[in-house]
Design an enzyme around this catalytic site. Structure first.
Site, PDB file in Angstrom:
ATOM      1  N   GLY B   8      41.690  39.884  53.323  1.00  0.00           N
ATOM      2  CA  GLY B   8      40.935  41.065  52.898  1.00  0.00           C
ATOM      3  C   GLY B   8      39.479  40.933  53.292  1.00  0.00           C
ATOM      4  O   GLY B   8      38.842  39.924  53.032  1.00  0.00           O
ATOM      5  N   HIS B   9      38.961  41.965  53.969  1.00  0.00           N
ATOM      6  CA  HIS B   9      37.559  41.924  54.406  1.00  0.00           C
ATOM      7  C   HIS B   9      36.826  43.159  53.889  1.00  0.00           C
ATOM      8  O   HIS B   9      36.034  43.783  54.593  1.00  0.00           O
ATOM      9  CB  HIS B   9      37.481  41.829  55.938  1.00  0.00           C
ATOM     10  CG  HIS B   9      36.144  41.361  56.441  1.00  0.00           C
ATOM     11  ND1 HIS B   9      35.665  40.095  56.222  1.00  0.00           N
ATOM     12  CD2 HIS B   9      35.169  42.005  57.137  1.00  0.00           C
ATOM     13  CE1 HIS B   9      34.466  39.969  56.771  1.00  0.00           C
ATOM     14  NE2 HIS B   9      34.131  41.115  57.332  1.00  0.00           N
ATOM     15  N   VAL B  12      34.339  42.471  48.518  1.00  0.00           N
ATOM     16  CA  VAL B  12      34.292  41.084  48.058  1.00  0.00           C
ATOM     17  C   VAL B  12      34.578  40.122  49.207  1.00  0.00           C
ATOM     18  O   VAL B  12      33.873  39.125  49.391  1.00  0.00           O
ATOM     19  CB  VAL B  12      35.279  40.845  46.884  1.00  0.00           C
ATOM     20  CG1 VAL B  12      35.246  39.386  46.447  1.00  0.00           C
ATOM     21  CG2 VAL B  12      34.930  41.755  45.715  1.00  0.00           C
ATOM     22  N   LYS B 100      42.013  40.939  39.407  1.00  0.00           N
ATOM     23  CA  LYS B 100      42.385  40.916  37.983  1.00  0.00           C
ATOM     24  C   LYS B 100      43.720  41.592  37.728  1.00  0.00           C
ATOM     25  O   LYS B 100      44.456  41.208  36.830  1.00  0.00           O
ATOM     26  CB  LYS B 100      41.303  41.563  37.127  1.00  0.00           C
ATOM     27  CG  LYS B 100      40.963  42.966  37.524  1.00  0.00           C
ATOM     28  CD  LYS B 100      39.474  43.159  37.637  1.00  0.00           C
ATOM     29  CE  LYS B 100      39.205  44.461  38.371  1.00  0.00           C
ATOM     30  NZ  LYS B 100      37.880  44.524  38.950  1.00  0.00           N
ATOM     31  N   GLU B 124      38.267  32.660  38.877  1.00  0.00           N
ATOM     32  CA  GLU B 124      36.996  32.851  38.158  1.00  0.00           C
ATOM     33  C   GLU B 124      36.463  34.272  38.316  1.00  0.00           C
ATOM     34  O   GLU B 124      35.938  34.862  37.371  1.00  0.00           O
ATOM     35  CB  GLU B 124      35.967  31.844  38.694  1.00  0.00           C
ATOM     36  CG  GLU B 124      34.577  31.939  38.107  1.00  0.00           C
ATOM     37  CD  GLU B 124      34.554  31.647  36.612  1.00  0.00           C
ATOM     38  OE1 GLU B 124      34.806  30.506  36.231  1.00  0.00           O
ATOM     39  OE2 GLU B 124      34.274  32.583  35.836  1.00  0.00           O
ATOM     40  N   VAL B 127      37.388  37.939  36.109  1.00  0.00           N
ATOM     41  CA  VAL B 127      36.763  38.411  34.869  1.00  0.00           C
ATOM     42  C   VAL B 127      35.262  38.178  34.953  1.00  0.00           C
ATOM     43  O   VAL B 127      34.814  37.075  35.281  1.00  0.00           O
ATOM     44  CB  VAL B 127      37.313  37.675  33.632  1.00  0.00           C
ATOM     45  CG1 VAL B 127      36.675  38.227  32.359  1.00  0.00           C
ATOM     46  CG2 VAL B 127      38.825  37.782  33.559  1.00  0.00           C
ATOM     47  N   GLY B 129      33.019  39.147  37.028  1.00  0.00           N
ATOM     48  CA  GLY B 129      32.368  39.064  38.348  1.00  0.00           C
ATOM     49  C   GLY B 129      31.646  37.742  38.532  1.00  0.00           C
ATOM     50  O   GLY B 129      32.267  36.683  38.573  1.00  0.00           O
ATOM     51  N   LYS B 200      41.287  42.442  31.870  1.00  0.00           N
ATOM     52  CA  LYS B 200      40.426  41.273  31.724  1.00  0.00           C
ATOM     53  C   LYS B 200      40.603  40.600  30.375  1.00  0.00           C
ATOM     54  O   LYS B 200      40.648  39.377  30.294  1.00  0.00           O
ATOM     55  CB  LYS B 200      38.982  41.686  31.963  1.00  0.00           C
ATOM     56  CG  LYS B 200      38.741  42.075  33.428  1.00  0.00           C
ATOM     57  CD  LYS B 200      37.418  42.772  33.601  1.00  0.00           C
ATOM     58  CE  LYS B 200      37.176  43.176  35.052  1.00  0.00           C
ATOM     59  NZ  LYS B 200      36.035  44.113  35.144  1.00  0.00           N
TER      60      LYS B 200
END
Lengths: 408, 408
Positions: B8-9, B12, B100, B124, B127, B129, B200
């Site tokens: 995935g680009h 994030v 999430k 990590e 939840v 960010g 979350k």
């Protein structure tokens, strides 16, 4: 089974033993091994302790016990804590400590010994008591370049300031209340003169910027000079007064570090941290501001941080956690006079605001009856501020107090 | 050198690549090895990327590359993320994700595969960010029995509520502003209906209490029904309205979990968390309350949390981090009707306060012109509240809104 020794059975030490005994099952489930308290070092007797048979008054019994892989130092003070910790590390034992005085004074040396001996030297509990800060800063923020760390690092002074702000108590009365409630020691100077907060910002600065910062390299002011008048003027300027430890990286690679009371704007996340609580803000280039909040001291909060370090040592007996900084000579720290702050001034005299405006340029001022004035200036190097304030004083203005304004 | 692949680009994913490239030196210093991006999976083309030559559209190139030890899943959505992650773990690769939805839906299954294969599955960034929360909760709080976790877990809704509270904006206008500023998606339902916050709190609850909690087991309310009138009454009761995800351990070992808007008292640490920020409170038996605060979303904050997990995987290629929970059937969760809350009610009619007092006992009420009344009740099971509110309604009172009051 991993055998540990606990040096010191005071408030924190007895808390560590208590958690290891009462949370045995949970800890076993987490690491798949039992943590066994093999020895407790204390000069006093504790015949009623469930582990009374494991107490010793002789450090040699710990250092010579090959089964003891992890030693917990919760004696406090510099000596013999320093000598004991050093010998433990050199003997190949991992050490966990809650002793901020020790880490602030000898951190670089002890980390270097730990590196050479390939053991761990961990000290989560030395800053922020039960608040996780050393490990998150070290691990979670590994992908960040830290620009600034600022915090309310001492619960005693924060309690006193909160009582002054919220209940209008005088400093002396608030201190006495803190002593009665057990938040302040009988000799409170390490707290109220800022030395405790200074040690903690030294530890965080050393970790964030890689070079040991010793407490005597850091300009440190306490809260003994803060008056109710300052507290009330601060409120009118939209701020509360907090004792702040702060370190900031400058563009030239130098750092600006200080421990001092500051006016903190209401909207800052640090403004709402009250009573005996601590809060630490870490400003990273990727994360932005992250704030950690909780009880900065106390038996079980501090002990639980120590136990988390013990667990980390247990799961990393053969691998060192990356936690390291080099020694420092203070040559990366700017002089306090170069450090830039906006300033708050409380003064008495004729035409204070007019005279101040002539010297400082644009100011915000509040006049109250009796020729008393408070004003705030723009940002400038502290040395420049002092020169100007001296001129104001020579011009017949009595300077009652000056406090930095934090851009936090 | 440790080779990683990024699946995935998007926002994030490109942030992860950016940090790995720009913070190369710092990362190398931390772990003593280079982290090398060997492949990036995306169906789109990125000819201008500095690593354009390493893009692939074919997942098989990643799964079949034995040198790739760590795979980063930042595609989002459930499929094919779930299938890809599962295959990676089964192939002995560690996986880091920010997804999430994936963790909330398949966490227990994926953690079990990771356990069997002796690799890491870390999340990590799923939840909070950029706020470190999973690792501190898992490691630093290992010495605590967690009693409660509560948080503002969704930045979009927090931004909308802040605009309503501070600027008196209507919900629809605040939502539109959030969309314009890029805080809310064009289809905002996952945010404003509470599903994102629910995922979350499910992840945090699963971790804190050891059994997977699936989102459909959790009573979830969004903020679409919150009006400016509620916001103003809340202020009069000394509260702000926040969307809260909360899980609490009860004395009988059951858990009480919910996602809903709540009145949060001004003095709560969660009350001052505004705009797009997130805050999470963890209540431990030893630490007391610890609060983590920061940006809960965004490219670099989230990416920096992903990179921290990559680093953790790199330093633990041969050792699994302890992060695990078992599958759950929801039999440890109480029914929403048994969940106890004090309640806020806004209503219209004749003698509302008198009628409410007869039903609810002692209440606090505020009357405003036009026969409108707001009142707050004491704590009671939600089912009991609904019965009484139905009676009030049958007695000629028009119920305009009801909101829980959080004891946070």
């Amino acid at each position: 089974m991993v055998s540990v020794a606990i040096m010191g059975h005071g408030v924190v030490g007895s808390g560590v033993a208590e958690i290891l005994l009462t949370h045995k099952q949970k800890l076993f489930a987490s690491i798949g091994e039992e943590i066994y308290i093999k020895k407790v070092l204390d000069l006093r007797e504790f015949p009623d302790s469930p582990i009374a048979d494991r107490f010793t008054k002789d450090f040699e019994e710990i250092i010579n016990d090959l089964e003891i892989r992890i030693v917990v130092e919760v004696m406090g003070g510099l000596h013999p804590a320093y000598e004991f910790v050093k010998r433990c590390l050199k003997a190949g034992k991992s050490v966990v400590t809650s002793n901020k005085e020790l880490v602030a004074a000898y951190g670089a040396e002890l980390l270097e010994i730990a590196r050479v001996e390939n053991v761990n030297f961990l000290f989560e509990a030395s800053v922020g008591g039960g608040i996780p800060i050393i490990r998150p800063m070290n691990q979670c923020l590994v992908a960040n370049i830290v620009d600034e760390v600022a915090g309310i690092l001492n619960g005693t002074t924060n309690f006193i300031l909160t009582k002054m702000i919220e209940d209008g108590m005088q400093f002396r009365d608030a201190l006495r209340l803190a002593q009665e409630l057990g938040f302040a020691e009988r000799n409170p100077s390490a707290d109220i003169e800022g030395h405790d907060a200074c040690r903690k910002i030294c530890i965080l600065a050393s970790m964030a910027f890689g070079k040991h910062v010793y407490p005597d390299m850091v300009h440190t002011e306490g809260i003994t000079g803060i008056t109710l008048e300052d507290v009330k003027y601060a409120e009118k300027f939209g701020c509360v007064i907090k004792l702040i430890g702060r370190v900031k990286k400058l563009k030239n690679g130098m750092i600006d570090i200080i421990t001092a009371p500051m006016l903190v704007p209401f909207k800052s996340q640090l403004a709402n941290i009250d009573n005996e609580f601590n809060g630490i803000m870490v400003r990273g280039d990727c994360t932005g501001d992250v704030v950690f909040y909780g009880k900065g001291a106390g038996k079980l909060p501090t002990a639980s941080a120590v136990v988390a370090d013990i667990v980390d040592c247990c799961t990393h007996l053969k691998q060192r956690r990356f936690l390291y900084w080099a020694d420092g000579k203070g040559d990366n720290i700017i002089n306090v006079n170069e450090s830039e702050f906006a300033m708050y001034v409380r003064a008495k005299g004729k035409d204070v605001a007019v005279k101040a405006e002539a010297l400082f340029g644009s100011i915000q001022s509040i006049n109250t009856p009796g020729k008393r004035t408070a004003f705030t200036t723009g940002k400038m190097p502290y040395g420049e501020f002092i020169k100007k304030i001296n001129k104001l004083s020579a011009d017949g203005v009595e300077i009652l107090s000056t406090i930095r304004i934090g851009d936090l």
